[in-house]
Enzyme design. Structure first.
Site, PDB file in Angstrom:
ATOM      1  N   HIS A 130       0.838  -1.206   0.000  1.00 23.55           N
ATOM      2  CA  HIS A 130       0.000   0.000   0.000  1.00 23.55           C
ATOM      3  C   HIS A 130       0.872   1.256   0.000  1.00 23.55           C
ATOM      4  CE1 HIS A 130      -3.354   2.654   1.445  1.00 23.55           C
ATOM      5  NE2 HIS A 130      -2.350   3.263   2.062  1.00 23.55           N
ATOM      6  N   GLU A 131       1.911   1.270   0.825  1.00 20.26           N
ATOM      7  CA  GLU A 131       2.793   2.443   0.879  1.00 20.26           C
ATOM      8  C   GLU A 131       3.587   2.601  -0.414  1.00 20.26           C
ATOM      9  OE1 GLU A 131       2.229   4.499   3.085  1.00 20.26           O
ATOM     10  OE2 GLU A 131       1.045   3.186   4.372  1.00 20.26           O
ATOM     11  N   HIS A 134       1.433   4.384  -2.850  1.00 21.82           N
ATOM     12  CA  HIS A 134       1.438   5.837  -2.658  1.00 21.82           C
ATOM     13  C   HIS A 134       2.639   6.469  -3.358  1.00 21.82           C
ATOM     14  CE1 HIS A 134      -1.962   6.766  -0.188  1.00 21.82           C
ATOM     15  NE2 HIS A 134      -1.605   6.008   0.827  1.00 21.82           N
ATOM     16  N   GLU A 199      -6.419   7.164  -0.650  1.00 17.90           N
ATOM     17  CA  GLU A 199      -6.305   5.911   0.100  1.00 17.90           C
ATOM     18  C   GLU A 199      -6.944   4.745  -0.653  1.00 17.90           C
ATOM     19  OE1 GLU A 199      -4.542   5.188   2.846  1.00 17.90           O
ATOM     20  OE2 GLU A 199      -3.813   7.241   2.652  1.00 17.90           O
TER      21      GLU A 199
END
Length: 289
Positions: A130-131, A134, A199
């Site tokens: 997930h990071e 980003h 998100e």
């Protein structure tokens, strides 16, 4: 659609900033506000990652000092065709993580000690994917700029308290007072909306990177429960960075409301499990490792 919404919200933040400058000092104030914003954003562009990592007392690690974490991230970056970011650990028991940096070539990911202790290897992989999403989406730069704008708007509103603002504006003193109260609130709402819109996209891309949406779904459920029980004292002292974490570290309201920096965890989990159940590309790929 997420990128269009982000662009619209960024334009709204810029317009709000210039409007506050006008209410504070007329046309000259508007121009000055624009110049200040440009200077702050240039500084943030080059220094935001170091500032935030230092703020949270993050410690850089490598294959020797974090043999389970760093190779995992390296394999996922190779899988995603991304540069390897620097990797940090934050010594707090609250499970959480964030990414920072101006672009994929100058990025860092940080995981808390609590995250590594509380989650399984697969769940940690989901969080770090997930990071990485980003970083690949350049969300880290967008969120840093919005945080800078929000802080600058609050600063200008405070100036109005001391200097009285531009009372020759069409609304007079009422307009100045309204600006002092409403501008910081509006800036915060725009910042939250941008964060929330990114998100969902990072969840989707992160699920593709790690190859199993249910890993990230399970991680989000665990982090959401534990983050409400365990304090992150540094984050509490620096609430402007809360939107960067995968789950709000500030014990914020749990529902998907206008005033939340993150979407409701239940909504994010539902979307990820729908991906897994629908046979999406993320669910059909060979998982990380």
């Amino acid at each position: 659609m997420g990128y269009v919404r982000t662009a619209i919200l960024m334009a709204a933040m810029t317009a709000l900033f210039m409007g506050v400058g006008f209410m504070l000092g007329g046309e000259a104030g508007m121009i000055l506000a624009l110049l200040v914003a440009a200077g702050m954003n240039v500084y943030s562009y080059w220094n935001s990652d170091r500032m935030i990592l230092r703020m949270h007392n993050a410690r850089e690690v490598d294959d020797r000092t974090a043999p389970g974490l760093v190779p995992m991230i390296r394999q996922m970056t190779e899988r995603a065709g991304m540069p390897m970011p620097r990797v940090y650990i934050i010594e707090t028991e609250q499970p959480n993580a964030f990414a920072t940096g101006r672009n994929p070539e100058n990025a860092a990911v940080a995981a808390t000690r609590g995250l590594l202790r509380a989650l399984s290897t697969e769940e940690v992989a989901g969080v770090m994917a997930h990071e990485l999403a980003h970083i690949r989406n350049r969300d880290t730069l967008i969120m840093t700029i919005t945080a800078t704008f929000a802080g600058a708007i609050s600063m200008l509103a405070n100036f109005a308290i001391f200097f009285g603002g531009n009372r020759n504006n069409p609304l007079g003193i009422v307009g100045v007072i309204a600006m002092m109260i409403l501008a910081p609130l509006a800036a915060g709402l725009v910042q939250m909306a941008i964060s929330r819109s990114r998100e969902y996209e990072a969840d989707r891309i992160g699920a593709e990177i790690c190859g199993r949406p249910q890993w990230l779904a399970g991680a989000l459920e665990k982090i959401d429960v534990l983050a409400k029980r365990i304090d992150n004292n540094v984050a509490e002292r620096n609430p402007a960075t809360a939107h960067m974490f995968i789950i709000n570290p500030l014990h914020a309201h749990r529902y998907d409301s206008l005033f939340s920096t993150h979407p409701a965890t239940a909504n994010r989990v539902a979307a990820l499990r729908a991906m897994a159940g629908a046979g999406s590309p993320a669910a059909s790929r060979r998982p990380w490792g």
